[in-house]
Design a protein around this motif. Structure first.
Motif, mmCIF file in Angstrom:
data_model
loop_
_atom_site.group_PDB
_atom_site.id
_atom_site.type_symbol
_atom_site.label_atom_id
_atom_site.label_comp_id
_atom_site.label_asym_id
_atom_site.label_seq_id
_atom_site.Cartn_x
_atom_site.Cartn_y
_atom_site.Cartn_z
ATOM 1 N N ASP A 176 3.855 5.582 10.759
ATOM 2 C CA ASP A 176 2.965 4.556 10.398
ATOM 3 C C ASP A 176 3.629 3.593 9.224
ATOM 4 O O ASP A 176 3.110 2.586 9.331
ATOM 5 N N THR A 177 4.412 3.958 8.366
ATOM 6 C CA THR A 177 4.907 3.202 7.356
ATOM 7 C C THR A 177 5.574 2.283 7.914
ATOM 8 O O THR A 177 5.607 1.007 7.578
ATOM 9 N N VAL A 178 6.580 2.534 8.830
ATOM 10 C CA VAL A 178 7.481 1.586 9.492
ATOM 11 C C VAL A 178 6.773 0.519 10.343
ATOM 12 O O VAL A 178 6.882 -0.558 10.244
ATOM 13 N N LEU A 223 6.543 1.840 -0.472
ATOM 14 C CA LEU A 223 6.320 2.772 -1.529
ATOM 15 C C LEU A 223 4.608 2.917 -1.719
ATOM 16 O O LEU A 223 4.255 4.183 -2.079
ATOM 17 N N LEU A 224 3.891 1.763 -1.855
ATOM 18 C CA LEU A 224 2.452 2.000 -1.880
ATOM 19 C C LEU A 224 1.875 2.941 -0.839
ATOM 20 O O LEU A 224 0.934 3.979 -1.176
ATOM 21 N N LEU A 225 2.070 2.702 0.242
ATOM 22 C CA LEU A 225 1.634 3.273 1.478
ATOM 23 C C LEU A 225 2.103 4.887 1.394
ATOM 24 O O LEU A 225 1.199 5.824 1.925
ATOM 25 N N PHE A 275 1.634 2.501 -10.228
ATOM 26 C CA PHE A 275 2.974 1.980 -9.481
ATOM 27 C C PHE A 275 2.652 0.345 -9.336
ATOM 28 O O PHE A 275 4.032 -0.402 -9.581
ATOM 29 N N ILE A 276 1.741 -0.239 -8.969
ATOM 30 C CA ILE A 276 1.616 -1.538 -8.779
ATOM 31 C C ILE A 276 1.708 -2.287 -10.198
ATOM 32 O O ILE A 276 2.089 -3.428 -10.288
ATOM 33 N N ALA A 277 1.152 -1.580 -11.240
ATOM 34 C CA ALA A 277 1.087 -2.177 -12.555
ATOM 35 C C ALA A 277 2.334 -2.351 -13.296
ATOM 36 O O ALA A 277 2.964 -3.469 -13.613
ATOM 37 N N SER A 278 3.479 -1.197 -12.733
ATOM 38 C CA SER A 278 4.778 -1.408 -13.220
ATOM 39 C C SER A 278 5.433 -2.324 -12.299
ATOM 40 O O SER A 278 6.352 -2.859 -13.033
#
Length: 467
Positions: free
Chosen positions: A122-124, A187-189, A206-209
């Motif tokens: 799914d990620t790919v 990475l988010l997924l 993660f997104i804030a960083s």
């Protein structure tokens, strides 16, 4: 927090009771209602531009009736172009949804991977999906961008880039965007997949960083890929800026001039950086008579770049540039950037909570044609672009109101440091150099303008200046 999540979960439970078809058309209708509101505001602004007016009293010393008419025609053409472009995008987006482009594209992404021996990744598959969408968006946007720069902007004397520069710039932007997007999305997924019930906390962190990281990396390593930066040369302006920064304890590290004139005749100034490493960036078009190629015997290494036209009648004098920077220093001194950053992080946390409550609801996926699978990337797209569109519109309005308030406060900061008069003169010159029409529809301005109009700013500066 548990109480908030529980309350929101009960509130969103109604989605499971709605027929997928009804939900789809309901969300689509909502986006069109917001779009029609935007078109109504633009119509009001266009109607405002159609009325011929005389030069306002505040600008009679710098603007003629002929210049006012030119700025009016420029404003009319820009808003007409914007309207046509937005209507096209809205119709195109609706048609693509109606014919089921999202499930088709997801299936196509899987088919592409299967040819390389990948199955059920799914990620790919999500990354392939994103790359295809971004590539299509970039290619579809080229004709619009080309017309804007080489027809509309060039007609009014603002476009300074060549066609080869434009093509290279477009390719570089796409490659950089993909380079940043692919690892972040991957990475988010993965965080959403393995984060458990409270994955939204890790996703938010993660997104804030990443946002902070890009804010640090972009001006130092990415922006120079597109524009030429050089340190501001020694002289009266540089000395005055350093003295002002020292006076208000602004942690100034470097002062750069960006060759904005190779791209456009518009001007700007800003600062960036965290803690004690602030850097100021001035557009060469902001500084009267400044030429980044001065003392250079040859052009830039890029054969397609243009030497900027040195127009001594445009740009600001040193004291006016200093006043503009004093306004920017006001934003720093009054912690406006910290406030805006805090709001963005709080907003990001809220929308991740909402996403966590919605992305497993099968009805949302069924509504958009995903009856057999519920890809996370599709959940992100549906929730962020459609479900949250009313919330985003309200938040945008609130931030616009706040931004206008901050601009007045920053102007007042410059006024208190005795830079009110040169700031007024700089605002007038920038109005002229950018060919900004001084009259705006009240409702359009309140809803869209993050900065007050020049007439509002001059009015706010004038009585205080006379005290």
């Amino acid at each position: 927090m548990v109480f908030l999540i529980s309350a929101l979960e009960r509130y969103f439970s109604f989605i499971d009771q709605i027929e997928p078809t009804v939900l789809f058309y309901g969300l689509l209708l909502c986006t069109w209602i917001l779009a029609m509101w935007e078109h109504y505001l633009s119509y009001r602004q266009y109607r405002n531009f159609k009325h011929r007016r005389t030069v306002p009293t505040e600008l009679v010393d710098v603007m003629t009736d002929e210049q006012l008419e030119k700025s009016r025609l420029y404003a009319m053409e820009k808003i007409r172009f914007s309207q046509i472009h937005s209507i096209y995008d809205e119709v195109e987006g609706t048609v693509l949804l109606l014919i089921g482009v999202l499930p088709w594209l997801w299936s196509t992404s899987g088919s592409i991977l299967s040819k390389f021996g990948y199955h059920n990744y799914d990620t790919v598959q999500s990354i392939v999906f994103v790359v295809i969408m971004m590539s299509y968006s970039t290619i579809a946007g080229i004709p619009w961008s080309y017309y804007y720069h080489f027809v509309l902007e060039e007609k009014h004397g603002f476009n300074k880039q060549t066609r080869s520069f434009f093509i290279k710039d477009t390719i570089k932007k796409m490659l950089v965007t993909l380079f940043l997007t692919i690892p972040i999305f991957s990475l988010l997924l993965k965080i959403i997949q393995i984060g458990g019930d409270y994955f939204f906390i890790y996703a938010w962190a993660f997104i804030a960083s990443m946002s902070l990281g890009i804010a640090i990396i972009y001006p130092n390593y990415i922006a120079p890929l597109f524009d030429r930066y050089e340190p501001l040369r020694e002289g009266e302006l540089r000395t005055s800026i350093e003295q002002l920064a020292n006076k208000i304890h602004f942690p100034l590290a470097k002062i750069f001039v960006v060759e904005g004139s190779a791209r456009s005749a518009h001007s700007n100034a800003y600062f960036y950086g965290f803690f004690k490493t602030k850097r100021i960036v001035l557009y060469d078009t902001l500084i009267k008579g400044y030429n980044v190629h001065e003392d250079k015997d040859e052009k830039s290494n890029d054969d397609d770049s243009r030497l900027p036209e040195k127009k001594l009648d445009k740009g600001c004098e040193s004291d006016e540039v200093l006043a503009v920077l004093c306004h920017e220093f006001g934003h720093w001194s009054l912690s406006h950037n910290i406030i805006n950053l805090s709001i963005s992080f709080i907003n990001l946390f809220v929308i991740f909570i909402i996403f966590a409550l919605l992305f497993k609801r099968v009805g949302l996926y069924d509504a958009f044609g995903f009856t057999q699978t519920q890809p996370i990337i599709i959940g992100l797209l549906i929730i962020f672009q459609y479900v949250l569109s009313p919330y985003s519109a309200v938040l945008s309005l609130c931030l616009t109101v706040l931004s206008r308030r901050f601009e007045f406060q920053a102007d007042n900061f410059a006024l208190k440091l005795a830079h009110g008069d040169p700031l007024s003169r700089a605002l007038k010159k920038l109005e002229m150099d950018n060919m900004t029409y001084p009259y705006s529809d009240y409702l359009f301005a309140k809803y869209h303008y993050s900065h007050p109009t020049v007439l509002e700013r001059l009015k706010a500066l004038k009585p205080k200046k006379q005290d």
